[in-house]
Design a protein around this motif. Sequence first.
Motif: not given
Length: 124
Positions: A82-85, A33-42
């Motif tokens: 998006n926060l992460v571009s 999202s614009a203010t927060e990102s959650k990245v999950t690496l498996a």
Amino acid sequence: MRKFWIGFISVFFWLACGQALAASLIDIQVNNSATESKVTLAFDSQPIYAFSSQKSPAKVFIDVRQSGRAVQGLPLNFSGQNLVSRITSGTPKDADSIQLVFELKQSSTVKANSQKKGGQYLVV
């Protein structure tokens, strides 16, 4: 006594080799999202990783021990607010590692933790 030492040495080498094997990255999920990102690496086994960030330009670097296997499907580009571009491969610190680079639209606070879910190890 000799059987004991042969057994002990066998178990020691089995454990040492198991620890030396590197985790393989099997999936990347991004909630953006614009203010927060959650990245999950498996990963398929418990990863050995380190992360760092820089402010200008805003980036996060994650180094993961993974024996020379290239990461498939990168770069990933995200459009819109998006926060992460973008996620790309960086230059790893050694031949036994990979580096993921997360390009951000602005400097942010970075946190990471690892957990086991089913047969996968997650870095969130």
